[in-house]
Design an enzyme around this catalytic site. Structure first.
Site, PDB file in Angstrom:
ATOM      1  N   GLU A  41       0.829  -1.207   0.000  1.00  0.00           N
ATOM      2  CA  GLU A  41       0.000   0.000   0.000  1.00  0.00           C
ATOM      3  C   GLU A  41       0.867   1.262   0.000  1.00  0.00           C
ATOM      4  OE1 GLU A  41      -3.544   1.925   2.795  1.00  0.00           O
ATOM      5  OE2 GLU A  41      -1.886   0.835   3.733  1.00  0.00           O
ATOM      6  N   LYS A 111      -9.890   2.148  -1.900  1.00  0.00           N
ATOM      7  CA  LYS A 111     -10.006   1.637  -0.523  1.00  0.00           C
ATOM      8  C   LYS A 111     -11.288   2.139   0.131  1.00  0.00           C
ATOM      9  CE  LYS A 111      -7.210   1.510   3.738  1.00  0.00           C
ATOM     10  NZ  LYS A 111      -5.961   2.061   4.340  1.00  0.00           N
ATOM     11  N   CYS A 146      -5.133  -2.877   3.393  1.00  0.00           N
ATOM     12  CA  CYS A 146      -4.716  -2.550   4.758  1.00  0.00           C
ATOM     13  C   CYS A 146      -5.860  -2.586   5.776  1.00  0.00           C
ATOM     14  CB  CYS A 146      -4.001  -1.207   4.755  1.00  0.00           C
ATOM     15  SG  CYS A 146      -2.951  -0.927   6.217  1.00  0.00           S
TER      16      CYS A 146
END
Length: 265
Positions: A41, A111, A146
C-alpha cells in the site's frame, strides 16, 4: 500458481521517482519466478506520510500506472501494483491497480475503509464504494487494502462475488504487527480462501512498519512469512486447494446471517 510479494522499503530520503523506478526493476526481476506479483500500500509516498498525499497525487493513468504497466508487460506477470494516491475530480483516493501480463488495466480498487480516526487518510481521502474481484487464470482474486482487513463483511462480500483468494497490500505499523498476522489468518479461515498480505518495510513519517508480509492458505496455515526488512517473498499456490477445503469442511454452506432469504412464490 506462483506468487511473489515485494515487501518494498519506503525511505523518506529516496525520491518518489527513484522508488517508482526501483519498484519497476523489482517487478521485472520476478520474470520467470512468478505468475502474480504484489506490491504494498502507498509505497510511492508511505502510508503515514499524509502531508505528502496531495503533492504526490496523480491521475489513474499517471506515472505509477505507466511504470507498473510497462513492468508487468516486460515481466509477463499479473501485477497487483499496490496502491497510490489517486486524484480525481478534486478528491483523493487510496487506489490499487491490477494489471494483466500484457500491461492492460484489469481492475482498479478504491479503498473503502479509511484509517485514521478523523485524522490523516480518514479525512484527506474519499472512500471507495465498490467491491472488486479479478479473474486470473484458475483463480478469482478479491482486492482489499490494509485497514479493510479489520472488516470481515467486506471479505464475505468478495466471497459472494466468487473470490477464492484475497490480495491485501498494506502499510501496517510495527506496533500492531500481531493484529496483522492474526487478521490475515482469520480472513483465510472464515472464508476458506488464500490471503496474500503484502506490507511495507522502513519507516513512514516516523511510524515503523511491520513488514512480515504473509501468505495464508484456505485452512489458515501460514505458507510463507517475510521478516521486517525489504524482501521478496515467493510462494506456490494450489488453486484447487480452495475447492477441496470448501468441500471437505463446508462451513460456508451453513451461513445464516447476511445470506439473502429465498423469495416466496
Amino acid at each position: 500458481m506462483r506468487a511473489s510479494l515485494i515487501q518494498i522499503a519506503v525511505d523518506p530520503d529516496e525520491p518518489v521517482d527513484a522508488r517508482r523506478a526501483r519498484a519497476a526493476r523489482l517487478v521485472r526481476a520476478e520474470s520467470g519466478h512468478a505468475d502474480l506479483v504484489v506490491l504494498p500500500e502507498l509505497w510511492t509516498v508511505g502510508a503515514f506520510a499524509s502531508d505528502l498525499f496531495a503533492a504526490e497525487s496523480e491521475p489513474l493513468n499517471g506515472p505509477t500506472h505507466r511504470a507498473m504497466a510497462e513492468a508487468a508487460r516486460d515481466a509477463g506477470v499479473w501485477l497487483h501494483a499496490g496502491s497510490f494516491v489517486e486524484a480525481e475530480a478534486g478528491a483523493l483516493y487510496n487506489t490499487s491497480l491490477v494489471l494483466s501480463p500484457d500491461g492492460e488495466l484489469a481492475a482498479s480498487y478504491r479503498k473503502i475503509h479509511r484509517f485514521g480516526f478523523d485524522q490523516g487518510e480518514a479525512v484527506l481521502m474519499a472512500a471507495g464504494e465498490d467491491l472488486v474481484t479479478v479473474d486470473l487464470p484458475h483463480l478469482t482474486v478479491g482486492v482489499g487494502t490494509c485497514y479493510d482487513l479489520r472488516f470481515p463483511e467486506l471479505f464475505r462480500g468478495l466471497v459472494d462475488a466468487g473470490a477464492q483468494a484475497f490480495v491485501v497490500p498494506a502499510g501496517w505499523p510495527a506496533r500492531r504487527r500481531a493484529h496483522w498476522t492474526l487478521l490475515a489468518r482469520a480472513r483465510a479461515v472464515e472464508n476458506q480462501a488464500y490471503v496474500l498480505a503484502c506490507g511495507t518495510a522502513g519507516t513512514h513519517a516516523g511510524v515503523e512498519q511491520a513488514g512480515h508480509s504473509t501468505v495464508v492458505d484456505p485452512w489458515g496455515e501460514v505458507l510463507a512469512e517475510a521478516g521486517p526488512d525489504e524482501e521478496v517473498l515467493r510462494v506456490a499456490l494450489d488453486p484447487g486447494r480452495v475447492a477441496t477445503t470448501r468441500e471437505d469442511f463446508p462451513a460456508l454452506k451453513d451461513r445464516v446471517l447476511g445470506v439473502a432469504a429465498p423469495k416466496r412464490p
